[in-house]
Design a protein around this motif. Structure first.
Motif, mmCIF file in Angstrom:
data_model
loop_
_atom_site.group_PDB
_atom_site.id
_atom_site.type_symbol
_atom_site.label_atom_id
_atom_site.label_comp_id
_atom_site.label_asym_id
_atom_site.label_seq_id
_atom_site.Cartn_x
_atom_site.Cartn_y
_atom_site.Cartn_z
ATOM 1 N N LEU A 96 11.759 38.153 94.793
ATOM 2 C CA LEU A 96 12.216 36.818 94.386
ATOM 3 C C LEU A 96 11.072 35.848 94.116
ATOM 4 N N ILE A 97 9.860 36.234 94.465
ATOM 5 C CA ILE A 97 8.714 35.369 94.181
ATOM 6 C C ILE A 97 8.608 35.147 92.675
ATOM 7 N N ASP A 98 8.894 36.191 91.914
ATOM 8 C CA ASP A 98 8.864 36.116 90.456
ATOM 9 C C ASP A 98 10.154 35.452 89.984
ATOM 10 N N SER A 99 10.039 34.390 89.197
ATOM 11 C CA SER A 99 11.242 33.707 88.731
ATOM 12 C C SER A 99 11.285 33.576 87.206
ATOM 13 N N GLY A 100 10.537 34.411 86.520
ATOM 14 C CA GLY A 100 10.479 34.349 85.058
ATOM 15 C C GLY A 100 11.583 35.161 84.406
ATOM 16 N N GLN A 101 11.349 35.470 83.131
ATOM 17 C CA GLN A 101 12.302 36.254 82.359
ATOM 18 C C GLN A 101 12.512 37.615 83.020
ATOM 19 N N ASN A 102 13.751 38.066 83.071
ATOM 20 C CA ASN A 102 14.168 39.335 83.674
ATOM 21 C C ASN A 102 14.063 39.344 85.197
ATOM 22 N N SER A 103 13.785 38.216 85.791
ATOM 23 C CA SER A 103 13.630 38.161 87.243
ATOM 24 C C SER A 103 14.971 38.352 87.936
ATOM 25 N N LEU A 104 14.895 38.626 89.222
ATOM 26 C CA LEU A 104 16.111 38.736 90.026
ATOM 27 C C LEU A 104 16.831 37.394 90.077
ATOM 28 N N LEU A 105 16.089 36.306 90.120
ATOM 29 C CA LEU A 105 16.728 34.987 90.122
ATOM 30 C C LEU A 105 17.608 34.826 88.892
ATOM 31 N N GLU A 106 17.086 35.171 87.751
ATOM 32 C CA GLU A 106 17.868 35.074 86.509
ATOM 33 C C GLU A 106 19.114 35.963 86.587
ATOM 34 N N HIS A 107 18.951 37.179 87.053
ATOM 35 C CA HIS A 107 20.074 38.114 87.174
ATOM 36 C C HIS A 107 21.107 37.597 88.171
ATOM 37 N N SER A 108 20.647 37.050 89.294
ATOM 38 C CA SER A 108 21.583 36.586 90.331
ATOM 39 C C SER A 108 22.336 35.329 89.906
ATOM 40 N N GLN A 109 21.891 34.689 88.844
ATOM 41 C CA GLN A 109 22.613 33.530 88.324
ATOM 42 C C GLN A 109 23.761 33.939 87.415
ATOM 43 N N THR A 110 23.643 35.090 86.797
ATOM 44 C CA THR A 110 24.662 35.494 85.832
ATOM 45 C C THR A 110 25.553 36.637 86.310
ATOM 46 N N TYR A 111 24.999 37.606 87.015
ATOM 47 C CA TYR A 111 25.780 38.792 87.388
ATOM 48 C C TYR A 111 27.004 38.453 88.248
ATOM 49 N N PRO A 112 26.840 37.709 89.359
ATOM 50 C CA PRO A 112 28.031 37.408 90.169
ATOM 51 C C PRO A 112 29.073 36.613 89.396
ATOM 52 N N ALA A 113 28.638 35.632 88.609
ATOM 53 C CA ALA A 113 29.595 34.832 87.835
ATOM 54 C C ALA A 113 30.380 35.709 86.872
ATOM 55 N N ASN A 114 29.698 36.619 86.169
ATOM 56 C CA ASN A 114 30.383 37.516 85.237
ATOM 57 C C ASN A 114 31.326 38.464 85.966
ATOM 58 N N LEU A 115 30.895 38.942 87.122
ATOM 59 C CA LEU A 115 31.733 39.831 87.931
ATOM 60 C C LEU A 115 33.006 39.114 88.388
ATOM 61 N N PHE A 116 32.856 37.901 88.883
ATOM 62 C CA PHE A 116 34.006 37.140 89.364
ATOM 63 C C PHE A 116 34.913 36.712 88.212
ATOM 64 N N LEU A 117 34.330 36.347 87.075
ATOM 65 C CA LEU A 117 35.143 35.996 85.906
ATOM 66 C C LEU A 117 35.997 37.179 85.464
ATOM 67 N N ALA A 118 35.392 38.347 85.435
ATOM 68 C CA ALA A 118 36.133 39.551 85.054
ATOM 69 C C ALA A 118 37.259 39.821 86.058
ATOM 70 N N SER A 119 36.971 39.643 87.343
ATOM 71 C CA SER A 119 37.992 39.862 88.375
ATOM 72 C C SER A 119 39.138 38.872 88.224
ATOM 73 N N LEU A 120 38.815 37.608 88.018
ATOM 74 C CA LEU A 120 39.854 36.594 87.874
ATOM 75 C C LEU A 120 40.683 36.824 86.621
ATOM 76 N N SER A 121 40.055 37.262 85.545
ATOM 77 C CA SER A 121 40.785 37.537 84.310
ATOM 78 C C SER A 121 41.768 38.683 84.504
ATOM 79 N N GLN A 122 41.366 39.695 85.274
ATOM 80 C CA GLN A 122 42.247 40.832 85.553
ATOM 81 C C GLN A 122 43.349 40.446 86.518
ATOM 82 N N GLY A 123 43.117 39.414 87.307
ATOM 83 C CA GLY A 123 44.085 38.990 88.319
ATOM 84 C C GLY A 123 45.158 38.071 87.795
#
Length: 187
Positions: A96-123
């Motif tokens: 997490l020290i790295d916060s640039g392009q392709n960083s885990l920070l960037e991924h953790s901002q989008t992956y959970p939101a997309n996962l939850f959006l997909a779940s809510l859409s299916q629900g």
């Protein structure tokens, strides 16, 4: 576990071990392949680069918390995920020290939101309301940054406390919708 998942896990374990001696920025695909005693192409068959490997580790931890606790309350699932992050705190701090392009920070901002959006859409929430989608994205960005801060600089804050803070800051409409979705899945 499939052969593909076993190979991915092998690379994940190699990365975690290498991080004990080498900074993340200096770890190469060649180092990972050599540590696993496989050709470099084996790594590239599963991942594009070391960042994608880190994303896979994070996503696997989140998915595992959600799938293994599908019948639990939303607050229990988030607590278990914070507990997993805390167990792997040394690893997460190093990536997490790295916060640039392709960083885990960037991924953790989008992956959970997309996962939850997909779940809510299916629900039955299809299409997901724009206000709910905004709340989810807003909270995901805030949560990922605050989780990063927690992992990097607040070692005395327990997973329980971090979970409480995160849930208390979540927009009520989002909290209600996520709990409602989980309750519908249990029926």
């Amino acid at each position: 576990m499939s052969t593909k998942d076993m190979t991915k896990t092998m690379f994940a374990e190699a990365l975690i071990k290498l991080l004990n001696h080498v900074p993340f920025k200096k770890i190469t695909v060649t180092m990972l392949a050599n540590h696993c005693r496989v050709p470099r192409q084996t790594f590239y068959y599963h991942f594009h680069d070391k960042y994608e490997l880190v994303h896979w580790i994070y996503s696997s931890d989140l998915n595992k918390a959600m799938v293994e606790n599908a019948n639990e309350s939303w607050s229990k699932v988030t607590y278990l995920f914070f507990q997993k992050l805390n167990e792997k705190r040394v690893f997460y701090k190093k990536v997490l020290i790295d916060s640039g392009q392709n960083s885990l920070l960037e991924h953790s901002q989008t992956y959970p939101a997309n996962l939850f959006l997909a779940s809510l859409s299916q629900g039955g929430q299809s299409p997901v309301l724009k206000d709910l989608q905004f709340s989810l994205n807003y909270h995901a960005y805030a949560c990922s940054n605050m989780t990063r801060h927690w992992l990097l600089s607040e070692p005395d804050v327990t997973p329980e406390e971090q979970n409480y803070r995160t849930l208390r800051a979540m927009p009520q409409v989002l909290y209600n919708e996520l709990n409602s979705y989980r309750e519908k899945k249990q029926v």
